[in-house]
Motif scaffolding. Structure first.
Motif, mmCIF file in Angstrom:
data_model
loop_
_atom_site.group_PDB
_atom_site.id
_atom_site.type_symbol
_atom_site.label_atom_id
_atom_site.label_comp_id
_atom_site.label_asym_id
_atom_site.label_seq_id
_atom_site.Cartn_x
_atom_site.Cartn_y
_atom_site.Cartn_z
ATOM 1 N N ILE A 79 0.873 -1.176 0.000
ATOM 2 C CA ILE A 79 0.000 0.000 0.000
ATOM 3 C C ILE A 79 0.906 1.222 0.000
ATOM 4 O O ILE A 79 1.537 1.540 1.008
ATOM 5 C CB ILE A 79 -0.934 0.014 1.223
ATOM 6 C CG1 ILE A 79 -1.828 -1.225 1.219
ATOM 7 C CG2 ILE A 79 -1.781 1.286 1.239
ATOM 8 C CD1 ILE A 79 -2.698 -1.363 2.453
ATOM 9 N N HIS A 80 0.993 1.900 -1.138
ATOM 10 C CA HIS A 80 1.992 2.945 -1.334
ATOM 11 C C HIS A 80 1.328 4.326 -1.396
ATOM 12 O O HIS A 80 0.459 4.579 -2.234
ATOM 13 C CB HIS A 80 2.769 2.701 -2.637
ATOM 14 C CG HIS A 80 3.245 1.284 -2.796
ATOM 15 N ND1 HIS A 80 4.301 0.774 -2.091
ATOM 16 C CD2 HIS A 80 2.770 0.270 -3.578
ATOM 17 C CE1 HIS A 80 4.483 -0.499 -2.424
ATOM 18 N NE2 HIS A 80 3.566 -0.827 -3.326
ATOM 19 N N MET A 81 1.737 5.209 -0.499
ATOM 20 C CA MET A 81 1.297 6.602 -0.538
ATOM 21 C C MET A 81 2.417 7.403 -1.183
ATOM 22 O O MET A 81 3.488 7.585 -0.597
ATOM 23 C CB MET A 81 0.998 7.120 0.867
ATOM 24 C CG MET A 81 0.590 8.592 0.909
ATOM 25 S SD MET A 81 -0.879 8.973 -0.076
ATOM 26 C CE MET A 81 -2.129 8.091 0.849
ATOM 27 N N LEU A 82 2.193 7.858 -2.413
ATOM 28 C CA LEU A 82 3.264 8.450 -3.214
ATOM 29 C C LEU A 82 3.284 9.968 -3.092
ATOM 30 O O LEU A 82 2.276 10.638 -3.351
ATOM 31 C CB LEU A 82 3.093 8.060 -4.686
ATOM 32 C CG LEU A 82 3.030 6.550 -4.989
ATOM 33 C CD1 LEU A 82 2.882 6.329 -6.485
ATOM 34 C CD2 LEU A 82 4.272 5.835 -4.461
ATOM 35 N N PRO A 115 -12.211 14.079 -4.445
ATOM 36 C CA PRO A 115 -11.700 13.094 -3.480
ATOM 37 C C PRO A 115 -10.329 13.506 -2.966
ATOM 38 O O PRO A 115 -9.480 13.974 -3.720
ATOM 39 C CB PRO A 115 -11.626 11.800 -4.296
ATOM 40 C CG PRO A 115 -11.513 12.254 -5.717
ATOM 41 C CD PRO A 115 -12.295 13.528 -5.806
ATOM 42 N N ARG A 116 -10.121 13.339 -1.669
ATOM 43 C CA ARG A 116 -8.848 13.755 -1.059
ATOM 44 C C ARG A 116 -7.761 12.705 -1.223
ATOM 45 O O ARG A 116 -6.571 13.006 -1.128
ATOM 46 C CB ARG A 116 -9.064 14.056 0.426
ATOM 47 C CG ARG A 116 -9.404 15.495 0.798
ATOM 48 C CD ARG A 116 -10.294 16.224 -0.148
ATOM 49 N NE ARG A 116 -10.571 17.585 0.310
ATOM 50 C CZ ARG A 116 -11.287 18.462 -0.357
ATOM 51 N NH1 ARG A 116 -11.823 18.140 -1.523
ATOM 52 N NH2 ARG A 116 -11.478 19.687 0.117
ATOM 53 N N VAL A 117 -8.155 11.447 -1.406
ATOM 54 C CA VAL A 117 -7.196 10.360 -1.620
ATOM 55 C C VAL A 117 -7.501 9.744 -2.979
ATOM 56 O O VAL A 117 -8.637 9.349 -3.255
ATOM 57 C CB VAL A 117 -7.292 9.301 -0.506
ATOM 58 C CG1 VAL A 117 -6.312 8.158 -0.778
ATOM 59 C CG2 VAL A 117 -7.008 9.921 0.860
ATOM 60 N N ILE A 118 -6.508 9.668 -3.821
ATOM 61 C CA ILE A 118 -6.695 9.229 -5.209
ATOM 62 C C ILE A 118 -5.875 7.959 -5.445
ATOM 63 O O ILE A 118 -4.670 7.922 -5.155
ATOM 64 C CB ILE A 118 -6.243 10.327 -6.192
ATOM 65 C CG1 ILE A 118 -7.015 11.621 -5.916
ATOM 66 C CG2 ILE A 118 -6.420 9.874 -7.635
ATOM 67 C CD1 ILE A 118 -6.331 12.852 -6.456
ATOM 68 N N ARG A 119 -6.520 6.937 -5.967
ATOM 69 C CA ARG A 119 -5.793 5.707 -6.310
ATOM 70 C C ARG A 119 -5.326 5.769 -7.760
ATOM 71 O O ARG A 119 -6.120 6.043 -8.663
ATOM 72 C CB ARG A 119 -6.656 4.475 -6.097
ATOM 73 C CG ARG A 119 -5.917 3.184 -6.429
ATOM 74 C CD ARG A 119 -6.583 1.947 -5.908
ATOM 75 N NE ARG A 119 -5.833 0.756 -6.288
ATOM 76 C CZ ARG A 119 -6.091 -0.471 -5.863
ATOM 77 N NH1 ARG A 119 -7.119 -0.659 -5.024
ATOM 78 N NH2 ARG A 119 -5.366 -1.493 -6.260
ATOM 79 N N LEU A 120 -4.038 5.532 -7.946
ATOM 80 C CA LEU A 120 -3.473 5.552 -9.286
ATOM 81 C C LEU A 120 -3.675 4.193 -9.952
ATOM 82 O O LEU A 120 -3.731 3.161 -9.261
ATOM 83 C CB LEU A 120 -1.977 5.881 -9.242
ATOM 84 C CG LEU A 120 -1.602 7.365 -9.094
ATOM 85 C CD1 LEU A 120 -2.059 7.930 -7.766
ATOM 86 C CD2 LEU A 120 -0.093 7.553 -9.244
ATOM 87 N N ALA A 144 -1.231 -1.491 -4.318
ATOM 88 C CA ALA A 144 -2.022 -0.310 -4.651
ATOM 89 C C ALA A 144 -1.231 0.958 -4.364
ATOM 90 O O ALA A 144 -0.589 1.077 -3.323
ATOM 91 C CB ALA A 144 -3.316 -0.313 -3.850
ATOM 92 N N SER A 145 -1.283 1.915 -5.293
ATOM 93 C CA SER A 145 -0.589 3.195 -5.131
ATOM 94 C C SER A 145 -1.612 4.321 -5.023
ATOM 95 O O SER A 145 -2.578 4.371 -5.788
ATOM 96 C CB SER A 145 0.346 3.459 -6.308
ATOM 97 O OG SER A 145 1.393 2.505 -6.341
ATOM 98 N N TYR A 146 -1.380 5.215 -4.067
ATOM 99 C CA TYR A 146 -2.273 6.342 -3.821
ATOM 100 C C TYR A 146 -1.477 7.639 -3.814
ATOM 101 O O TYR A 146 -0.263 7.639 -3.584
ATOM 102 C CB TYR A 146 -2.968 6.211 -2.459
ATOM 103 C CG TYR A 146 -3.816 4.984 -2.287
ATOM 104 C CD1 TYR A 146 -5.185 5.008 -2.539
ATOM 105 C CD2 TYR A 146 -3.250 3.791 -1.840
ATOM 106 C CE1 TYR A 146 -5.975 3.887 -2.349
ATOM 107 C CE2 TYR A 146 -4.024 2.649 -1.647
ATOM 108 C CZ TYR A 146 -5.387 2.707 -1.910
ATOM 109 O OH TYR A 146 -6.157 1.600 -1.728
#
Length: 726
Positions: A124-127, A199-204, A214-216
């Protein structure tokens, strides 16, 4: 974990206030958030749940500023006008800000140094901007151009473009610019509000990633990366995200308005623009920009917080809720169902015996079944119920609507002033009225916080009353996460009292003398004090005096003084208080026989249970009320007895004893206001109350909760107390 807890204790300082008798309420609330934060620091907690606890801390701090800090500031404004703030109040606000600063530093430090790296290790990646590969950068650029930029409206400040109105807790940007604008003027600062529809959090897209999983990315990061594109011909010198927290209390003159619902509807909009109480900016925000913002909002520098991450960490809850990795969350739990309660014959069961429900360890479904049965049963002629927090989607309220449409007499007391649930409650009130239900809004100036439902059923012997009474809200969603207890009963005395309370709420007449219930604001505080002092009188006769009470908060000074008196008389007192506690335990000559502990775990402890030994009568009460001044004197609350010996035993074995024996999730309060986490002693097995109750009451449990189970020493067994006055 051990080192972190030690560090937490070492940085904590005493919460002494008002002489030596009481702990400061606001600082005690912040101490509760330390305990929540400790859950996020605990490596035994699954990783995504640790992130959830971090988000809960953010949400709690939001409410702390919106409600508690705002209330203190408003009180000063009303009482003192523009005079200098009284020193005790100023000291409390300053100290609270300092404690918040420490909490927030630990919170963001944990997020950046441990939680996010560990999430990345687990896919789970927060980029951040620098983390995104070329393909991801191109996708983000396209996303910004198509989905974000068209909705953004930066405002360059000048006399014709004043500082815009900023909504409570919304995401915004301040931008410092150099160069001339299109008209040859050198506007230096621009403000940009970010619409809430984004949306404040976006999934790439997964196919763009170089990593598995999953990258966000955060919307704030997307905007920050493309800010220069919004100011053609200008140079962005500096910028920062920011968020302002405002007073969220709604005020309606209930004695003047003719229709509370209509007045409240018009007032809801103003909540977004209450006076500012806190400013959050990015850690890299230049001092002159944060100073400019604090001046615009009229916020003292002590309530300006620079954070190393998103200004609203709570938005990361989206990752927890949408993740498809169950191994990073608590294992699914299936609550149990009372074996003796047949959903097809609820009234027949209740005519024979009372049924106790212990949520979330046992299902909330029987409560829904009770209302559904009342709605569909042709012999039921009337239903009365209170609604405090039902939620936006409520199966229970839909059942009441269905009952009204079937021609039953349905009366609903809807509390419109339930903080942050006003809009949902207004909507339900309108739908209930449209279906033909009689809807009233409680008592002027008093919130109706009591949790009760009454069913009147025509039977061979005449009309018979059935009731549900509880410690928590009629909300199936929160019932899965909050510990609460409900009682289904047809006891004649108890249901007669419930009926009298409903008559009082609808007719506004003075309530009759109730036979067994205690009703706030009339008798509850007085009866509590009487029961406490009675234990003291028993102890003075040389007999064992014993009190055990579990609640969310303990701040009422009248009740605390009674507890101090009972302690000095030799009564052994155990208090299980989840949140704020103003009582100082263990003080010689004041509270030597009082112990206070707090349980923080997977579920939010919400149950109110009060036990008084009372010369072996073993009086046990359940309540909607905490021991706070507002609950005892400024709300409609009920406290009701449990008379069945079997159910009394269950409440001792389930509701109190496990929490007194917990040596994993329990925190003990010392006389200086500091909490220390309990640990198993040498040779002692770890015991966690919530885990034990899940095993005891869950769907897979083999035990019958009615049976007497051994889960440690008897909590009400007489034990030698310290000498009176010691």
């Amino acid at each position: 974990m051990d080192k972190k807890v030690k560090d937490e204790e070492s940085e904590a300082t005493p919460l002494i206030d008002r002489g030596a008798q009481f702990l400061n309420r606001e600082l005690s609330l912040l101490e509760f958030n330390r305990r929540v934060l400790a859950q996020a620091e605990d490596e035994r907690v699954p990783l995504l749940e640790r992130l959830r606890f971090l988000c809960i801390v953010s949400s709690n701090l939001d409410e702390f500023f919106e409600v508690r800090v705002a209330s203190l500031l408003a009180q000063h404004a009303i009482e003192r006008g523009l005079e200098r703030m009284p020193e005790p109040l100023a000291a409390t606000l300053l100290r609270a800000s300092e404690e918040c600063r420490r909490l927030i530093a630990r919170q963001y430090g944990l997020l950046n140094s441990e939680i996010l790296p560990r999430l990345s290790e687990n896919g789970i990646h927060m980029l951040r901007r620098s983390d995104r590969n070329p393909a991801q950068k191109a996708w983000v650029k396209q996303y910004f151009d198509k989905e974000v930029r068209p909705l953004l409206t930066p405002v360059g400040l000048d006399p014709a473009h004043p500082f815009p109105r900023v909504i409570n807790k919304s995401l915004n940007f301040i931008v410092e610019l150099s160069g001339k604008d299109a008209f040859g003027r050198g506007t230096a600062i621009a403000i940009m509000k970010v619409p809430r529809v984004l949306p404040r959090v976006i999934r790439l897209p997964d196919e763009l990633s170089d990593q598995k999983g999953a990258s966000y990315c955060l919307l704030s990061s997307v905007i920050q990366a493309h800010l220069p594109e919004l100011f053609t011909g200008r140079e962005v010198v500096a910028s920062s995200q920011f968020r302002v927290t405002r007073n969220s209390d709604l005020w309606v003159d209930e004695e003047e308005v003719k229709n509370l619902r209509q007045a409240l509807q018009s007032e809801l909009h103003s909540r977004q623009y209450g006076f500012a109480v806190r400013l959050e900016v990015g850690l890299d925000c230049p001092a002159h920009l944060s100073g400019f913002l604090s001046q615009q909002f009229g916020i003292d520098d002590s309530r300006v917080f620079a954070v190393d991450g998103p200004v609203n960490m709570g938005r990361l809850l989206e990752i927890v809720n949408t993740s498809s990795q169950p191994e990073l969350k608590f294992a699914p739990y299936a609550p149990g169902f009372p074996a003796k309660l047949n959903p097809n014959d609820i009234f027949g069961t209740l005519a024979r015996q009372d049924v106790l429900l212990h949520h979330p360890f046992q299902s909330f479904q029987p409560v829904l079944d009770f209302i559904h049965a009342a709605s569909s049963d042709p012999n039921v002629v009337a239903i009365k119920q209170t609604i405090y927090r039902a939620g936006m989607n409520s199966e229970l309220v839909e059942a009441l609507i269905s009952a009204a449409q079937r021609g039953k007499e349905v009366t609903v007391i809807v509390e419109l002033m339930a903080r942050f649930d006003e809009e949902a409650n207004i909507n339900w009130a309108e739908k209930l009225e449209a279906a033909g239900a009689q809807v009233v809004y409680g008592v002027v100036g008093l919130k109706t916080h009591a949790k009760m439902a009454l069913v009147l059923r025509r039977e061979a012997s005449g009309l018979r009353r059935y009731a549900h009474l509880g410690t928590g809200n009629y909300n199936p969603a929160t019932a899965r996460h909050y510990s609460d207890i409900g009682l289904l009963t047809s006891d004649a005395s108890l249901t007669a009292d419930v009926n009298e309370v409903f008559i009082h709420l609808t007719s506004m007449t003075k309530p009759k003398q109730l036979s067994c219930m205690w009703l706030a604001p009339f008798s509850l505080q007085k009866e509590l004090v009487r029961a406490i002092l009675q234990e003291g009188a028993i102890a003075r006769e040389g007999k064992p005096g014993r009190i055990i009470a579990k609640m969310n908060s303990l701040t009422d000074e009248t009740v605390i003084r009674a507890l101090y008196d009972a302690s000095c008389d030799g009564v052994k007192i155990d208090l299980i208080v989840r949140g704020a506690c103003s009582l100082r335990p263990g003080v010689p000559g004041l509270s030597a026989n009082i112990k206070v502990r707090s349980i923080v775990g997977r579920f939010l402890e919400h149950t109110r249970i009060f036990y008084f030994r009372n010369n072996l009568k073993h009086d046990i009460y359940l309540s909607s009320a905490d021991w706070m001044n507002r609950n005892l004197l400024r709300r409609i609350e009920i406290t009701f007895p449990v008379s069945s010996p079997a159910l009394k035993k269950r409440l001792l074995r389930e509701g109190l004893q496990p929490y007194l024996n917990d040596n994993v999730s329990a925190w003990e309060l010392d006389s200086n206001g500091q909490y220390r986490r309990r640990k198993p002693r040498s040779g002692q097995k770890p015991y966690e109350a919530q885990k034990a109750l899940m095993e005891m009451l869950g769907a897979s449990a083999s035990e019958d909760p009615q049976k007497e189970n051994e889960h440690g020493p008897d909590p009400v067994a007489p034990r030698r107390s310290r000498s009176r006055g010691a």
